[in-house]
Design an enzyme around this catalytic site. Structure first.
Site, PDB file in Angstrom:
ATOM      1  N   ASP A   1     -13.569  28.675 -35.119  1.00  0.00           N
ATOM      2  CA  ASP A   1     -13.884  27.328 -34.361  1.00  0.00           C
ATOM      3  C   ASP A   1     -12.664  26.874 -33.572  1.00  0.00           C
ATOM      4  O   ASP A   1     -11.282  27.384 -33.866  1.00  0.00           O
ATOM      5  CB  ASP A   1     -13.758  26.555 -35.805  1.00  0.00           C
ATOM      6  CG  ASP A   1     -14.396  25.104 -35.390  1.00  0.00           C
ATOM      7  OD1 ASP A   1     -14.733  24.766 -34.347  1.00  0.00           O
ATOM      8  OD2 ASP A   1     -14.458  24.211 -36.337  1.00  0.00           O
ATOM      9  N   HIS A   2     -12.795  26.042 -32.601  1.00  0.00           N
ATOM     10  CA  HIS A   2     -11.763  25.661 -31.607  1.00  0.00           C
ATOM     11  C   HIS A   2     -11.112  26.654 -31.047  1.00  0.00           C
ATOM     12  O   HIS A   2      -9.731  26.431 -31.261  1.00  0.00           O
ATOM     13  CB  HIS A   2     -10.969  24.575 -32.174  1.00  0.00           C
ATOM     14  CG  HIS A   2     -11.848  23.168 -32.540  1.00  0.00           C
ATOM     15  ND1 HIS A   2     -12.042  22.322 -31.480  1.00  0.00           N
ATOM     16  CD2 HIS A   2     -12.878  22.578 -33.362  1.00  0.00           C
ATOM     17  CE1 HIS A   2     -12.778  21.167 -31.696  1.00  0.00           C
ATOM     18  NE2 HIS A   2     -13.039  21.478 -32.899  1.00  0.00           N
TER      19      HIS A   2
ATOM     20  N   GLU B   1     -20.639  28.218 -28.494  1.00  0.00           N
ATOM     21  CA  GLU B   1     -20.662  26.728 -28.703  1.00  0.00           C
ATOM     22  C   GLU B   1     -19.292  26.164 -27.636  1.00  0.00           C
ATOM     23  O   GLU B   1     -18.413  26.780 -27.684  1.00  0.00           O
ATOM     24  CB  GLU B   1     -20.438  26.209 -30.178  1.00  0.00           C
ATOM     25  CG  GLU B   1     -20.337  24.634 -30.068  1.00  0.00           C
ATOM     26  CD  GLU B   1     -20.424  24.255 -31.707  1.00  0.00           C
ATOM     27  OE1 GLU B   1     -21.552  24.509 -32.304  1.00  0.00           O
ATOM     28  OE2 GLU B   1     -19.600  23.499 -32.106  1.00  0.00           O
TER      29      GLU B   1
ATOM     30  N   LYS C   1     -12.193  11.625 -40.102  1.00  0.00           N
ATOM     31  CA  LYS C   1     -12.164  12.697 -40.981  1.00  0.00           C
ATOM     32  C   LYS C   1     -12.786  12.360 -42.176  1.00  0.00           C
ATOM     33  O   LYS C   1     -11.893  11.366 -42.778  1.00  0.00           O
ATOM     34  CB  LYS C   1     -10.928  13.420 -40.910  1.00  0.00           C
ATOM     35  CG  LYS C   1     -10.430  14.261 -39.714  1.00  0.00           C
ATOM     36  CD  LYS C   1     -11.431  15.454 -39.583  1.00  0.00           C
ATOM     37  CE  LYS C   1     -10.954  16.218 -38.196  1.00  0.00           C
ATOM     38  NZ  LYS C   1     -12.182  17.234 -37.766  1.00  0.00           N
TER      39      LYS C   1
ATOM     40  N   HIS D   1     -19.459  17.728 -34.675  1.00  0.00           N
ATOM     41  CA  HIS D   1     -18.169  18.110 -35.144  1.00  0.00           C
ATOM     42  C   HIS D   1     -17.683  16.852 -35.810  1.00  0.00           C
ATOM     43  O   HIS D   1     -18.053  15.831 -35.811  1.00  0.00           O
ATOM     44  CB  HIS D   1     -17.110  18.341 -34.063  1.00  0.00           C
ATOM     45  CG  HIS D   1     -17.371  19.733 -33.615  1.00  0.00           C
ATOM     46  ND1 HIS D   1     -16.277  20.452 -33.281  1.00  0.00           N
ATOM     47  CD2 HIS D   1     -18.675  20.353 -33.091  1.00  0.00           C
ATOM     48  CE1 HIS D   1     -16.738  21.592 -32.757  1.00  0.00           C
ATOM     49  NE2 HIS D   1     -17.968  21.526 -32.830  1.00  0.00           N
TER      50      HIS D   1
END
Ligand SMILES: [Zn+2]
Length: 467
Positions: A142-143, A254, A296, A329
């Site tokens: 991810d990222h 992605e 978050k 996300h």
């Protein structure tokens, strides 16, 4: 030592059984009396450690222990910062028809938890083995920001790669003139972009855009190019890099622009998809930054009807270009928007959650060991202002409940308190440095409770995505 056999895990190779066992502390071991695979790291006869070497051997002989690309299936990424959540995640996914990504960690999370892509993969895999899960599952790096990031995840066998070109996204002042905007494109590499500025502008303005409710002027195209042009070039470079590393192996790709300072407008979404397509980039999912706040660990903050109106246009763009999913996300706990996204995107959605399973571990801790939870909460509260940098959160130290004013019974409620939840969410790295060992010991002793707690929480996340 006393070992308890985990029945769901039993498999057979050449007539010889292998299974997972746990001891009274909740530590797990691989049992293989005949040892037909040639396992190493033996603890006592026929009992082996869950080492990286043994994990690799298991993947070699049992194909379902390898992650796979999931394509356009409705999917959800779980994230597991402690390496013990996959069994609980599986309880939530069972029967849902939603494809899971059990191994998913960003580079930032790995730095903060001192884990490697391989460890994250192996932890998820042992969970898959333990539960006897046989359906496809994915593994998401991810990222990822650069080629080096990509390499470590490719080497560890990941199948889903999230490229974050955020460092190449630029600001553009919508108030300045076209002439000035063009001047600021002086250093833009039109050669790599494979089109001249004139042709690019013409391609947008000589015809009506094929998606309803979107239109654009030269000004809009220039702004989009300044904001996202370099980022798209970076994505192209990363796509080529990844394609080369993966060779013939298929993968999910992605693109995430969710960690930018402004929402991705519907035209910008169109522009990004249109230009990526023109440049030959093949992507499985795209994560725009939507209007409102995706903070978050808490529900969506913003005007839901505005979100829905805009989301419908995003979904129309997605349908026009076809083959990709919208990726949500910071998707944990955004219960109020799930249905809007799922139905408008015809369930071509990827939901990405990361820290929510860590918070559920803390919920278990608050019940079982209030004293340690109290320390962790107090520590997170004081650490929050330092650790919140790089996260979208709005909790404030002064508004957080004060630990001394709470009885033990009230502690679990902090997991449902906006202020406390965000503090606990973003401080995971510092907390694990300080209290990680004790937290893991508690979870291993109470795995059944942790599994059930995750199942409860995660099932709520999946409910609106079940067709
Ligand atoms: Zn993200």
């Amino acid at each position: 030592m006393n070992y308890q056999k985990i029945e769901k895990s039993i498999v057979s190779y050449e007539g010889s059984d292998l299974w997972l066992s746990k001891n009274q502390n909740g530590d797990r071991f691989l049992c293989s009396p005949g040892n037909p695979l040639g396992l190493t790291d033996q603890i006592e006869p026929g009992i082996f450690a869950l080492s990286a070497h043994n994990a690799a051997l298991m993947r070699k002989y049992f194909s379902w222990l390898n992650p796979q690309p999931l394509g356009l299936q409705t999917s959800a990424g779980t994230g597991d910062r402690l390496g013990l959540a996959t069994t609980g995640h599986i309880l939530a996914f069972e029967g849902s028809g939603i494809a899971p990504i059990f191994a998913q960690q960003s580079v930032r999370e790995n730095v903060r938890t001192h884990r490697t892509p391989q460890q994250v993969m192996d932890d998820a895999m042992w969970g898959v083995f333990e539960m006897g899960w046989r359906l496809p599952w994915g593994a998401d790096g991810d990222h990822l920001k650069n080629s080096e990031d990509i390499k470590s995840f490719v080497d560890a066998g990941y199948t889903f790669f999230t490229i974050d070109p955020g460092a190449f996204v630029c600001k553009a002042d919508p108030k300045i003139s076209n002439v000035q905007l063009i001047e600021s494109l002086d250093d833009f590499n039109f050669e790599s972009f494979q089109i001249s500025l004139d042709s690019l502008l013409k391609s947008y303005n000589t015809q009506k855009l094929p998606v309803e409710n979107i239109n654009c002027s030269d000004h809009d195209v220039l702004i989009a190019l300044i904001k996202y042009g370099k980022a798209i070039l970076h994505v192209k470079e990363m796509f080529l890099d990844l394609s080369q590393r993966m060779g013939l192996k298929p993968f999910d790709f992605e693109v995430s622009v969710d960690e930018t300072d402004w929402p991705t407008s519907v035209f910008e979404h169109y522009f990004i998809a249109n230009e990526m397509k023109r440049l030959g980039i093949q992507w499985t999912s795209l994560a725009p930054r939507f209007v409102g706040r995706f903070e978050k660990g808490v529900d969506y903050i913003g005007d839901l009807s505005q979100f829905e109106t805009e989301y419908k246009i995003h979904a129309a763009i997605q349908k026009y270009f076809g083959n990709y999913k919208i990726s949500l996300h910071s998707g944990s706990d955004k219960f109020s928007i799930y249905r809007i996204c799922a139905t408008n995107s015809d369930y071509k959605i990827h939901l990405k959650t990361a820290g929510t399973s860590y918070l559920e571990a803390l919920r278990v801790l608050a019940l079982i060991e209030p004293k340690l939870f109290r320390e962790i909460y107090d520590f997170s509260r004081k650490q929050y202002d330092t650790d919140k940098v790089s996260y979208h959160v709005s909790a404030e130290f002064s508004k957080m409940p004060i630990p001394d004013e709470l009885s033990d019974d009230q502690l679990p409620v902090l997991l449902d308190n906006f202020q406390a939840r965000q503090a606990l969410h973003v401080c995971f790295g510092s907390v694990l440095d300080q209290f990680g060992k004790e937290l893991l010991v508690m979870l291993k002793h109470n795995r059944d409770i942790y599994d059930k707690t995750i199942k409860n929480h995660f099932s709520r996340h999946l409910a609106d995505f079940i067709q």
